[in-house]
Write an enzyme that holds these catalytic residues in place. Structure first.
Site, PDB file in Angstrom:
ATOM      1  N   LYS A   1      65.344  40.477  63.147  1.00 46.29           N
ATOM      2  CA  LYS A   1      66.455  39.944  63.445  1.00 46.29           C
ATOM      3  C   LYS A   1      67.728  40.479  62.182  1.00 46.29           C
ATOM      4  O   LYS A   1      67.911  41.331  61.626  1.00 46.29           O
ATOM      5  CB  LYS A   1      66.608  38.506  62.834  1.00 46.29           C
ATOM      6  CG  LYS A   1      65.755  37.837  63.937  1.00 46.29           C
ATOM      7  CD  LYS A   1      66.880  37.914  65.226  1.00 46.29           C
ATOM      8  CE  LYS A   1      66.089  36.295  66.200  1.00 46.29           C
ATOM      9  NZ  LYS A   1      66.333  37.105  67.670  1.00 46.29           N
TER      10      LYS A   1
ATOM     11  N   LYS B   1      75.914  41.680  51.127  1.00 45.76           N
ATOM     12  CA  LYS B   1      76.232  42.675  51.096  1.00 45.76           C
ATOM     13  C   LYS B   1      75.652  43.851  52.671  1.00 45.76           C
ATOM     14  O   LYS B   1      76.236  45.072  53.165  1.00 45.76           O
ATOM     15  CB  LYS B   1      75.285  44.009  50.490  1.00 45.76           C
ATOM     16  CG  LYS B   1      74.095  43.024  50.466  1.00 45.76           C
ATOM     17  CD  LYS B   1      72.511  43.607  51.625  1.00 45.76           C
ATOM     18  CE  LYS B   1      71.637  42.684  51.680  1.00 45.76           C
ATOM     19  NZ  LYS B   1      70.542  43.639  52.891  1.00 45.76           N
TER      20      LYS B   1
ATOM     21  N   SER C   1      58.159  34.082  58.714  1.00 46.64           N
ATOM     22  CA  SER C   1      57.154  34.747  58.757  1.00 46.64           C
ATOM     23  C   SER C   1      57.436  35.624  59.782  1.00 46.64           C
ATOM     24  O   SER C   1      56.313  36.812  60.313  1.00 46.64           O
ATOM     25  CB  SER C   1      55.607  34.301  59.247  1.00 46.64           C
ATOM     26  OG  SER C   1      56.253  33.516  60.968  1.00 46.64           O
ATOM     27  N   GLY C   2      58.836  36.896  59.092  1.00 50.37           N
ATOM     28  CA  GLY C   2      59.044  37.634  59.899  1.00 50.37           C
ATOM     29  C   GLY C   2      58.774  38.827  58.322  1.00 50.37           C
ATOM     30  O   GLY C   2      57.797  38.937  57.857  1.00 50.37           O
ATOM     31  N   ASN C   3      59.637  40.031  58.537  1.00 51.09           N
ATOM     32  CA  ASN C   3      58.737  41.022  57.586  1.00 51.09           C
ATOM     33  C   ASN C   3      59.490  40.735  56.521  1.00 51.09           C
ATOM     34  O   ASN C   3      57.803  41.249  55.472  1.00 51.09           O
ATOM     35  CB  ASN C   3      60.028  41.911  58.257  1.00 51.09           C
ATOM     36  CG  ASN C   3      59.806  43.196  57.296  1.00 51.09           C
ATOM     37  OD1 ASN C   3      60.708  44.417  56.879  1.00 51.09           O
ATOM     38  ND2 ASN C   3      59.177  44.219  58.409  1.00 51.09           N
ATOM     39  N   TRP C   4      60.342  40.445  56.117  1.00 49.97           N
ATOM     40  CA  TRP C   4      60.212  40.264  54.841  1.00 49.97           C
ATOM     41  C   TRP C   4      59.216  38.682  54.430  1.00 49.97           C
ATOM     42  O   TRP C   4      58.631  39.000  53.135  1.00 49.97           O
ATOM     43  CB  TRP C   4      61.413  39.081  54.041  1.00 49.97           C
ATOM     44  CG  TRP C   4      61.876  39.446  52.587  1.00 49.97           C
ATOM     45  CD1 TRP C   4      62.923  38.307  52.619  1.00 49.97           C
ATOM     46  CD2 TRP C   4      61.707  40.061  51.663  1.00 49.97           C
ATOM     47  NE1 TRP C   4      63.353  38.223  50.926  1.00 49.97           N
ATOM     48  CE2 TRP C   4      61.820  39.540  50.261  1.00 49.97           C
ATOM     49  CE3 TRP C   4      60.194  41.289  51.180  1.00 49.97           C
ATOM     50  CZ2 TRP C   4      61.458  40.126  48.967  1.00 49.97           C
ATOM     51  CZ3 TRP C   4      60.647  41.097  49.860  1.00 49.97           C
ATOM     52  CH2 TRP C   4      60.464  41.417  48.884  1.00 49.97           C
ATOM     53  N   GLY C   5      59.551  37.596  54.569  1.00 49.82           N
ATOM     54  CA  GLY C   5      58.277  36.723  54.905  1.00 49.82           C
ATOM     55  C   GLY C   5      57.091  37.438  54.671  1.00 49.82           C
ATOM     56  O   GLY C   5      56.781  36.227  53.571  1.00 49.82           O
TER      57      GLY C   5
ATOM     58  N   GLN D   1      70.934  40.669  59.962  1.00 53.07           N
ATOM     59  CA  GLN D   1      72.061  39.305  59.771  1.00 53.07           C
ATOM     60  C   GLN D   1      73.893  39.962  59.061  1.00 53.07           C
ATOM     61  O   GLN D   1      74.609  39.035  59.804  1.00 53.07           O
ATOM     62  CB  GLN D   1      71.798  39.104  58.109  1.00 53.07           C
ATOM     63  CG  GLN D   1      70.105  39.074  58.343  1.00 53.07           C
ATOM     64  CD  GLN D   1      69.743  37.808  58.977  1.00 53.07           C
ATOM     65  OE1 GLN D   1      69.697  36.042  58.000  1.00 53.07           O
ATOM     66  NE2 GLN D   1      69.525  37.187  60.622  1.00 53.07           N
TER      67      GLN D   1
END
Ligand SMILES: NC(=O)C1=CN([C@@H]2O[C@H](COP(=O)(O)OP(=O)(O)OC[C@H]3O[C@@H](n4cnc5c(N)ncnc54)[C@H](O)[C@@H]3O)[C@@H](O)[C@H]2O)C=CC1
Ligand SMILES: O=C(CO)COP(=O)(O)O
EC number: 1.1.1.8
Length: 349
Positions: A302, A211, A18-22, A304
């Site tokens: 975070k 990437k 449930s982070g930014n993308w989640g 990566q």
């Protein structure tokens, strides 16, 4: 070996992360499961519990229908329920959407081991590798080995904040079993999120992981104010190293995958708009450490790419391949060994 597609009449979705993308993904899926046939309308979203001020993040999400920490200002449908208990979130789910920073996947999968639905299948949105004592492994392998379920991958030029504003983008799903690829396409696709599917689980995932190292290189170039031509060179050389690395170490990767959203398009978007780029630029400009910058700039989100640069370098060093991958090697040395950032150009030409 899993051969049959594990499609069931009504698929139940859990979003693990449930982070930014989640959160953006949970938002899109919350809308889609109601509009598409064959999905349970409730989605549980596992939240790594933390306090935001005096309140628990899960309570805030369920009360405000907004992830105030990782996606502030964007509403989440009410059928997305934030759950702090991992096993409760995954219970009964036939589709596990795994979207957590790569460094936590091994731990999370360990906790889910033996506890998932017999018809469960996963789709990994994670960009990175897992580190083991003997080297590094793709995240889809970690999930598959721990949970004994089939795994598809989803990766693309997908800056989460732009998608939360419903700006058009493409993505790529890698499948082994086409029916599962098609099921995931139905689950994820919206008018503004176009899904391409390819028979290449690993190719999709590995482009997404590598990437991030190129994006660190692009951020270094931005920090040095070297301009767009230099950045284009980093992108071009990075793409070649990405392809060479993936083809050298993994079998069955398709050339076409590098031209999907997960390939060239994700390299470009991350080199211009991503968090890795931003932090690397600040690293050059301020001289602060990445750990410090992650705290100052990302509010719990975070990076990566710095970890992935180390993980890739460990492989290159062990195999004596540093000279064959000058960009990956130089990025690692700038990030972790104090090499002068200007070497980003000097060492790759
Ligand atoms: N944000 C983006 O634009 C995109 C991200 N991705 C990938 O999706 C994956 C997840 O990233 P985001 O959702 O953006 O996360 P994020 O970086 O925004 O947030 C970090 C998440 O990690 C959680 N966390 C912190 N400590 C933890 C622990 N010990 N165990 C488990 N979770 C913990 C936090 O609660 C938070 O949900 C990453 O691999 C990323 O590369 C992929 C495409 C786009
Ligand atoms: O993967 C991403 C876009 O596709 C996001 O990249 P960052 O993690 O660098 O923001």
């Amino acid at each position: 070996m899993i051969k049959e597609a594990r499609i069931v009449d009504v698929e139940k979705v859990a979003v693990i992360g449930s982070g930014n993308w989640g959160t953006v993904i949970a938002r899109m899926l919350g809308t889609n499961v109601v509009q598409q046939k064959g999905f349970d309308h409730e989605i549980k979203m596992w939240v790594y519990e933390e306090m935001v001020g005096e309140r628990k993040l899960t309570e805030l999400i369920n009360e405000k229908h907004e992830n105030v920490k990782y996606l502030p200002g964007v509403s989440i449908p009410e059928n997305v329920i934030a759950v702090p208990d991992l096993l409760e979130a995954a219970e009964g789910a036939t589709i596990l959407v795994i979207v957590i920073p790569h460094q936590f996947v091994n731990d999370i999968c360990g906790k889910l081991k033996g506890k998932v639905h017999p018809k469960a299948k996963a789709v990994s949105l994670v960009k990175g590798f897992d580190t083991t004592q003997s080297g590094i492994r793709p995240i889809s392998h970690v999930i598959k080995e721990a949970l004994k379920i089939p795994v598809c991958t989803l990766s693309g030029a997908n800056l989460a904040n732009e998608i939360s504003e419903e700006k058009f983008s493409e993505t790529t799903i890698g499948y082994k079993n086409r029916q599962e690829g098609e099921l995931f396409k139905r689950l994820f696709e919206t008018k503004y999120f176009k899904v391409g599917i390819v028979d290449d689980v690993l190719g999709v995932e590995l482009c997404g992981a590598l990437k991030n190292v190129i994006a660190i290189g692009a951020g270094i170039v931005d920090g040095l104010k070297l301009g767009d031509n230099t950045k284009a060179a980093i992108i071009r050389i990075g793409l070649l190293e990405m392809k060479k690395y993936i083809k050298m170490f993994y079998k069955g990767i398709k050339d076409e995958t590098f031209f999907e959203s997960c390939g060239i398009a994700d390299v470009i978007t991350t080199c211009y708009g991503g968090r890795n780029r931003k932090a690397a630029e600040a690293f050059v400009v301020t001289g602060k450490s990445f750990e410090q910058l992650e705290k100052e700039l990302l509010n719990g989100q975070k990076l990566q790419g710095t970890l992935t640069a180390k993980e890739i370098y460990s492989v290159l060093q062990r195999k004596g391949l540093e000279k064959e991958f000058p960009l990956f090697t130089t990025v690692y040395k700038i990030v972790s060994e104090g090499l002068d950032p200007h070497k980003i150009v000097e060492d790759i030409v």
